[in-house]
Write an enzyme that holds these catalytic residues in place. Structure first.
Site, PDB file in Angstrom:
ATOM      1  N   ASP A  65       0.868  -1.181   0.000  1.00 12.55           N
ATOM      2  CA  ASP A  65       0.000   0.000   0.000  1.00 12.55           C
ATOM      3  C   ASP A  65       0.903   1.229   0.000  1.00 12.55           C
ATOM      4  O   ASP A  65       2.119   1.117   0.227  1.00 12.55           O
ATOM      5  CB  ASP A  65      -0.886  -0.013   1.261  1.00 12.55           C
ATOM      6  N   SER A  66       0.303   2.392  -0.204  1.00 17.09           N
ATOM      7  CA  SER A  66       1.068   3.632  -0.112  1.00 17.09           C
ATOM      8  C   SER A  66       1.651   3.821   1.283  1.00 17.09           C
ATOM      9  O   SER A  66       2.530   4.643   1.474  1.00 17.09           O
ATOM     10  CB  SER A  66       0.144   4.819  -0.409  1.00 17.09           C
ATOM     11  N   CYS A  80      -4.584  -1.110  -1.961  1.00 17.48           N
ATOM     12  CA  CYS A  80      -4.733   0.344  -2.073  1.00 17.48           C
ATOM     13  C   CYS A  80      -5.646   0.643  -3.255  1.00 17.48           C
ATOM     14  O   CYS A  80      -5.355   0.236  -4.380  1.00 17.48           O
ATOM     15  CB  CYS A  80      -3.359   0.965  -2.293  1.00 17.48           C
ATOM     16  N   GLU A 132      -1.330   7.507   8.986  1.00 17.05           N
ATOM     17  CA  GLU A 132       0.117   7.263   8.869  1.00 17.05           C
ATOM     18  C   GLU A 132       0.848   7.668  10.156  1.00 17.05           C
ATOM     19  O   GLU A 132       1.816   7.032  10.545  1.00 17.05           O
ATOM     20  CB  GLU A 132       0.699   8.055   7.680  1.00 17.05           C
ATOM     21  N   CYS A 135     -10.909   3.718   0.849  1.00 18.05           N
ATOM     22  CA  CYS A 135      -9.455   3.832   1.003  1.00 18.05           C
ATOM     23  C   CYS A 135      -9.083   2.913   2.158  1.00 18.05           C
ATOM     24  O   CYS A 135      -9.777   2.897   3.186  1.00 18.05           O
ATOM     25  CB  CYS A 135      -9.097   5.283   1.317  1.00 18.05           C
ATOM     26  N   HIS A 138      -6.890   3.002   4.341  1.00 19.28           N
ATOM     27  CA  HIS A 138      -6.536   3.622   5.623  1.00 19.28           C
ATOM     28  C   HIS A 138      -7.783   3.835   6.501  1.00 19.28           C
ATOM     29  O   HIS A 138      -7.670   3.890   7.722  1.00 19.28           O
ATOM     30  CB  HIS A 138      -5.860   4.986   5.390  1.00 19.28           C
TER      31      HIS A 138
HETATM   32  N1  DGL Z   1      -4.689   3.279   1.213  1.00 18.46           N
HETATM   33  C1  DGL Z   1      -4.760   4.050   0.000  1.00 18.46           C
HETATM   34  C2  DGL Z   1      -6.070   3.767  -0.743  1.00 18.46           C
HETATM   35  O1  DGL Z   1      -6.713   2.759  -0.493  1.00 18.46           O
HETATM   36  C3  DGL Z   1      -4.461   5.474   0.330  1.00 18.46           C
HETATM   37  C4  DGL Z   1      -3.917   6.236  -0.804  1.00 18.46           C
HETATM   38  C5  DGL Z   1      -3.072   7.410  -0.426  1.00 18.46           C
HETATM   39  O2  DGL Z   1      -1.929   7.187  -0.017  1.00 18.46           O
HETATM   40  O3  DGL Z   1      -3.543   8.533  -0.609  1.00 18.46           O
HETATM   41  O4  DGL Z   1      -6.472   4.509  -1.602  1.00 18.46           O
END
Ligand code: DGL
Length: 282
Positions: free
Chosen positions: A31-32, A94, A172, A204, A206
Protein backbone atom coordinates in the site's frame (compact mmCIF):
# COMPACT_ATOMS: atom_id res chain seq x y z
CA UNK A 1 10.34 -19.00 5.23
CA UNK A 2 11.47 -15.93 3.24
CA UNK A 3 13.93 -16.57 0.41
CA UNK A 4 16.19 -13.98 -1.12
CA UNK A 5 17.27 -13.88 -4.75
CA UNK A 6 20.98 -13.17 -5.06
CA UNK A 7 21.48 -10.61 -7.77
CA UNK A 8 24.54 -9.61 -9.69
CA UNK A 9 25.11 -5.83 -10.01
CA UNK A 10 23.06 -4.41 -12.89
CA UNK A 11 21.05 -7.61 -13.20
CA UNK A 12 17.45 -6.58 -13.74
CA UNK A 13 14.71 -8.19 -11.70
CA UNK A 14 12.64 -10.58 -13.73
CA UNK A 15 9.42 -12.08 -12.60
CA UNK A 16 9.59 -15.84 -12.19
CA UNK A 17 7.57 -17.61 -14.84
CA UNK A 18 4.36 -18.74 -13.18
CA UNK A 19 5.24 -22.38 -13.78
CA UNK A 20 8.06 -22.08 -11.26
CA UNK A 21 5.89 -20.57 -8.52
CA UNK A 22 5.32 -22.89 -5.57
CA UNK A 23 2.62 -23.02 -2.92
CA UNK A 24 5.22 -22.40 -0.21
CA UNK A 25 6.10 -18.92 -1.44
CA UNK A 26 4.75 -15.87 0.36
CA UNK A 27 2.05 -13.48 -0.80
CA UNK A 28 3.22 -9.89 -1.31
CA UNK A 29 0.90 -7.12 -0.16
CA UNK A 30 1.55 -3.40 -0.48
CA UNK A 31 0.00 0.00 0.00
CA UNK A 32 1.07 3.63 -0.11
CA UNK A 33 1.62 3.22 3.61
CA UNK A 34 0.10 1.46 6.59
CA UNK A 35 -3.53 1.46 5.38
CA UNK A 36 -3.23 -1.86 3.59
CA UNK A 37 -2.66 -3.51 6.97
CA UNK A 38 -6.47 -3.35 7.25
CA UNK A 39 -6.60 -5.67 4.22
CA UNK A 40 -3.70 -7.79 5.50
CA UNK A 41 -5.75 -8.55 8.64
CA UNK A 42 -8.55 -10.02 6.52
CA UNK A 43 -6.05 -12.01 4.44
CA UNK A 44 -4.33 -13.41 7.53
CA UNK A 45 -7.68 -14.33 9.10
CA UNK A 46 -8.88 -16.14 5.97
CA UNK A 47 -5.53 -17.69 4.98
CA UNK A 48 -3.72 -18.32 8.28
CA UNK A 49 -1.21 -20.70 6.68
CA UNK A 50 0.09 -18.26 4.11
CA UNK A 51 3.37 -16.38 4.60
CA UNK A 52 2.72 -12.69 4.03
CA UNK A 53 5.17 -9.92 3.19
CA UNK A 54 3.76 -6.42 3.59
CA UNK A 55 5.40 -3.29 2.21
CA UNK A 56 4.37 0.16 3.44
CA UNK A 57 5.53 2.80 0.96
CA UNK A 58 5.07 5.46 3.65
CA UNK A 59 7.91 7.65 2.42
CA UNK A 60 5.82 8.31 -0.69
CA UNK A 61 2.39 8.54 0.99
CA UNK A 62 -0.10 9.87 0.25
CA UNK A 63 -0.64 8.54 -3.25
CA UNK A 64 -3.98 10.34 -3.45
CA UNK A 65 -2.41 13.63 -4.54
CA UNK A 66 0.08 12.09 -7.01
CA UNK A 67 -0.29 11.66 -10.76
CA UNK A 68 -1.15 8.19 -12.16
CA UNK A 69 2.36 8.12 -13.69
CA UNK A 70 4.03 8.76 -10.33
CA UNK A 71 1.87 6.12 -8.64
CA UNK A 72 2.60 3.59 -11.39
CA UNK A 73 6.33 4.13 -10.97
CA UNK A 74 6.03 3.43 -7.23
CA UNK A 75 3.83 0.36 -7.77
CA UNK A 76 6.28 -1.18 -10.26
CA UNK A 77 9.17 -0.54 -7.86
CA UNK A 78 7.28 -2.18 -4.99
CA UNK A 79 6.24 -5.12 -7.16
CA UNK A 80 9.87 -5.62 -8.19
CA UNK A 81 10.90 -5.52 -4.53
CA UNK A 82 8.34 -8.17 -3.60
CA UNK A 83 9.00 -10.34 -6.64
CA UNK A 84 12.70 -10.33 -5.72
CA UNK A 85 11.50 -11.92 -2.47
CA UNK A 86 9.87 -14.62 -4.61
CA UNK A 87 6.24 -13.93 -3.80
CA UNK A 88 3.69 -16.13 -5.56
CA UNK A 89 0.99 -13.44 -5.80
CA UNK A 90 0.61 -9.71 -5.29
CA UNK A 91 -2.17 -7.83 -3.55
CA UNK A 92 -2.43 -4.13 -4.24
CA UNK A 93 -4.02 -3.18 -0.91
CA UNK A 94 -4.73 0.34 -2.07
CA UNK A 95 -7.67 1.69 -4.07
CA UNK A 96 -5.68 4.63 -5.42
CA UNK A 97 -2.80 2.43 -6.61
CA UNK A 98 -5.16 -0.08 -8.18
CA UNK A 99 -6.93 2.64 -10.15
CA UNK A 100 -3.65 4.11 -11.39
CA UNK A 101 -1.42 1.11 -11.91
CA UNK A 102 -3.12 -2.29 -12.03
CA UNK A 103 -3.18 -2.37 -15.84
CA UNK A 104 0.54 -1.57 -16.10
CA UNK A 105 1.31 -4.19 -13.45
CA UNK A 106 -0.72 -6.89 -15.21
CA UNK A 107 1.01 -6.03 -18.46
CA UNK A 108 4.46 -6.41 -16.91
CA UNK A 109 4.03 -9.41 -14.59
CA UNK A 110 2.39 -12.77 -15.04
CA UNK A 111 1.83 -13.81 -11.43
CA UNK A 112 -1.68 -13.40 -9.93
CA UNK A 113 -2.34 -9.74 -9.03
CA UNK A 114 -5.34 -8.81 -6.93
CA UNK A 115 -6.40 -5.19 -6.77
CA UNK A 116 -9.27 -3.38 -5.11
CA UNK A 117 -11.85 -0.71 -5.77
CA UNK A 118 -14.40 1.14 -3.64
CA UNK A 119 -17.34 -1.15 -2.83
CA UNK A 120 -19.94 0.76 -4.85
CA UNK A 121 -21.73 -2.40 -6.00
CA UNK A 122 -22.34 -3.89 -2.52
CA UNK A 123 -23.22 -0.43 -1.23
CA UNK A 124 -25.81 0.09 -3.99
CA UNK A 125 -27.30 -3.29 -3.06
CA UNK A 126 -27.27 -2.53 0.67
CA UNK A 127 -28.74 0.97 0.48
CA UNK A 128 -32.42 1.17 1.37
CA UNK A 129 -33.02 4.77 0.31
CA UNK A 130 -30.82 4.64 -2.80
CA UNK A 131 -28.31 7.23 -1.56
CA UNK A 132 -24.72 6.03 -1.25
CA UNK A 133 -21.74 8.04 0.02
CA UNK A 134 -18.17 7.27 -0.98
CA UNK A 135 -15.17 8.44 1.07
CA UNK A 136 -11.94 8.06 -0.93
CA UNK A 137 -8.81 9.84 -2.08
CA UNK A 138 -8.73 12.50 -4.81
CA UNK A 139 -6.78 10.06 -7.01
CA UNK A 140 -9.40 7.33 -6.72
CA UNK A 141 -12.35 9.65 -7.30
CA UNK A 142 -10.72 11.26 -10.35
CA UNK A 143 -9.75 7.92 -11.94
CA UNK A 144 -11.22 6.38 -15.06
CA UNK A 145 -11.69 3.14 -13.09
CA UNK A 146 -13.96 4.87 -10.60
CA UNK A 147 -15.95 6.49 -13.43
CA UNK A 148 -16.41 3.03 -14.95
CA UNK A 149 -17.48 1.66 -11.55
CA UNK A 150 -20.17 4.33 -11.26
CA UNK A 151 -21.28 3.65 -14.80
CA UNK A 152 -21.67 -0.07 -14.05
CA UNK A 153 -23.11 -0.06 -10.54
CA UNK A 154 -24.09 3.48 -9.63
CA UNK A 155 -26.88 3.99 -12.16
CA UNK A 156 -29.82 3.12 -9.96
CA UNK A 157 -28.62 4.97 -6.90
CA UNK A 158 -27.48 8.49 -6.14
CA UNK A 159 -23.76 8.38 -5.37
CA UNK A 160 -22.28 11.26 -3.38
CA UNK A 161 -18.47 11.32 -3.30
CA UNK A 162 -16.14 13.02 -0.86
CA UNK A 163 -12.36 13.25 -1.08
CA UNK A 164 -10.78 13.06 2.38
CA UNK A 165 -7.61 15.12 2.03
CA UNK A 166 -5.37 14.74 5.08
CA UNK A 167 -7.03 11.66 6.57
CA UNK A 168 -4.45 9.20 5.20
CA UNK A 169 -1.72 11.28 6.86
CA UNK A 170 -3.52 11.08 10.25
CA UNK A 171 -3.51 7.27 10.04
CA UNK A 172 0.12 7.26 8.87
CA UNK A 173 1.03 9.19 12.03
CA UNK A 174 -0.94 6.73 14.14
CA UNK A 175 -3.40 9.49 15.12
CA UNK A 176 -6.63 7.52 15.07
CA UNK A 177 -8.61 9.24 17.80
CA UNK A 178 -7.26 12.78 18.02
CA UNK A 179 -9.41 15.91 17.86
CA UNK A 180 -7.87 16.76 14.49
CA UNK A 181 -8.77 13.36 13.03
CA UNK A 182 -12.31 13.59 14.37
CA UNK A 183 -12.71 17.12 12.99
CA UNK A 184 -11.63 15.95 9.52
CA UNK A 185 -14.05 13.04 9.66
CA UNK A 186 -16.89 15.34 10.72
CA UNK A 187 -16.04 17.71 7.89
CA UNK A 188 -15.98 14.93 5.28
CA UNK A 189 -19.02 13.00 6.46
CA UNK A 190 -21.24 16.10 6.80
CA UNK A 191 -21.97 16.48 3.05
CA UNK A 192 -22.81 12.78 2.74
CA UNK A 193 -25.19 12.95 5.69
CA UNK A 194 -26.70 16.18 4.36
CA UNK A 195 -27.52 14.36 1.11
CA UNK A 196 -29.17 11.59 3.17
CA UNK A 197 -26.70 8.75 2.49
CA UNK A 198 -27.77 5.64 4.43
CA UNK A 199 -24.72 3.66 3.25
CA UNK A 200 -21.12 4.89 3.18
CA UNK A 201 -18.24 3.19 1.39
CA UNK A 202 -14.80 3.37 3.01
CA UNK A 203 -13.01 3.69 -0.34
CA UNK A 204 -9.45 3.83 1.00
CA UNK A 205 -7.70 1.14 3.00
CA UNK A 206 -6.54 3.62 5.62
CA UNK A 207 -10.12 4.46 6.65
CA UNK A 208 -11.07 1.18 8.40
CA UNK A 209 -8.55 2.20 11.07
CA UNK A 210 -10.74 5.21 11.91
CA UNK A 211 -14.01 3.34 11.48
CA UNK A 212 -14.98 3.76 15.13
CA UNK A 213 -14.68 7.54 14.80
CA UNK A 214 -16.62 7.48 11.52
CA UNK A 215 -19.30 5.40 13.26
CA UNK A 216 -19.46 7.91 16.11
CA UNK A 217 -19.90 10.75 13.60
CA UNK A 218 -22.47 9.12 11.27
CA UNK A 219 -24.47 7.28 13.94
CA UNK A 220 -25.66 3.69 14.18
CA UNK A 221 -28.19 3.78 11.35
CA UNK A 222 -25.69 4.30 8.53
CA UNK A 223 -24.19 1.15 6.99
CA UNK A 224 -20.39 1.34 6.58
CA UNK A 225 -18.85 -0.85 3.88
CA UNK A 226 -15.22 -1.66 3.24
CA UNK A 227 -13.55 -4.05 0.84
CA UNK A 228 -10.93 -5.91 2.88
CA UNK A 229 -12.90 -9.14 3.37
CA UNK A 230 -13.90 -9.29 -0.31
CA UNK A 231 -10.26 -8.85 -1.38
CA UNK A 232 -9.17 -11.70 0.90
CA UNK A 233 -11.88 -13.96 -0.58
CA UNK A 234 -10.88 -13.02 -4.12
CA UNK A 235 -7.23 -13.76 -3.31
CA UNK A 236 -8.18 -17.18 -1.92
CA UNK A 237 -10.22 -17.96 -5.05
CA UNK A 238 -7.39 -16.94 -7.33
CA UNK A 239 -4.78 -18.94 -5.41
CA UNK A 240 -7.08 -21.97 -5.44
CA UNK A 241 -7.66 -21.61 -9.20
CA UNK A 242 -3.88 -21.43 -9.77
CA UNK A 243 -3.28 -24.31 -7.33
CA UNK A 244 -1.13 -22.02 -5.21
CA UNK A 245 -2.80 -22.29 -1.80
CA UNK A 246 -0.29 -23.16 0.96
CA UNK A 247 -0.61 -26.50 2.72
CA UNK A 248 -2.70 -26.21 5.87
CA UNK A 249 0.23 -27.49 7.91
CA UNK A 250 2.44 -24.58 6.94
CA UNK A 251 3.03 -22.19 9.88
CA UNK A 252 2.64 -18.64 8.65
CA UNK A 253 5.14 -15.85 8.95
CA UNK A 254 4.08 -12.22 8.53
CA UNK A 255 6.88 -9.78 7.76
CA UNK A 256 6.66 -6.02 7.37
CA UNK A 257 8.88 -3.67 5.38
CA UNK A 258 8.68 0.11 5.52
CA UNK A 259 10.56 3.02 4.03
CA UNK A 260 8.99 5.43 6.53
CA UNK A 261 11.34 8.04 7.93
CA UNK A 262 9.40 8.21 11.20
CA UNK A 263 11.26 6.86 14.23
CA UNK A 264 8.12 5.23 15.58
CA UNK A 265 7.17 3.52 12.29
CA UNK A 266 7.55 0.02 13.76
CA UNK A 267 5.35 0.91 16.75
CA UNK A 268 2.65 2.34 14.48
CA UNK A 269 2.69 -0.81 12.34
CA UNK A 270 2.49 -3.07 15.40
CA UNK A 271 -0.34 -0.99 16.87
CA UNK A 272 -2.37 -1.21 13.65
CA UNK A 273 -1.56 -4.91 13.16
CA UNK A 274 -2.73 -5.48 16.71
CA UNK A 275 0.14 -7.68 17.85
CA UNK A 276 3.91 -7.74 17.80
CA UNK A 277 5.27 -7.36 14.29
CA UNK A 278 8.58 -8.10 12.58
CA UNK A 279 9.29 -4.74 10.93
CA UNK A 280 12.25 -4.20 8.59
CA UNK A 281 13.48 -0.90 7.18
CA UNK A 282 13.99 -0.59 3.44
N1 DGL B 1 -4.69 3.28 1.21
C1 DGL B 1 -4.76 4.05 0.00
C2 DGL B 1 -6.07 3.77 -0.74
O1 DGL B 1 -6.71 2.76 -0.49
C3 DGL B 1 -4.46 5.47 0.33
C4 DGL B 1 -3.92 6.24 -0.80
C5 DGL B 1 -3.07 7.41 -0.43
O2 DGL B 1 -1.93 7.19 -0.02
O3 DGL B 1 -3.54 8.53 -0.61
O4 DGL B 1 -6.47 4.51 -1.60
Amino acid sequence: MICKILMRPNQSIQQNPQSSISTKQAIGVFDSGVGGISVLQHIHALLPHEDLIYVADSKYAPYGSKTPEEITERCLALADFLIAKQVKALVVACNTATAAAIDAMREKYTLPIIGMEPAVKPAAEASKNGIVGVLATVGTLKSAQFAALLESYGRNVKVVTQACVGLVECVERGELHTENTKALIQQYCAPLLAEGADTIVLGCTHYPFVKSVIREVVGEKVTLIDTGAAVAKQLKRQLADSQLLAAETQPAEVTFWTNSEAENAAQIIAALWGKSAAVNRI
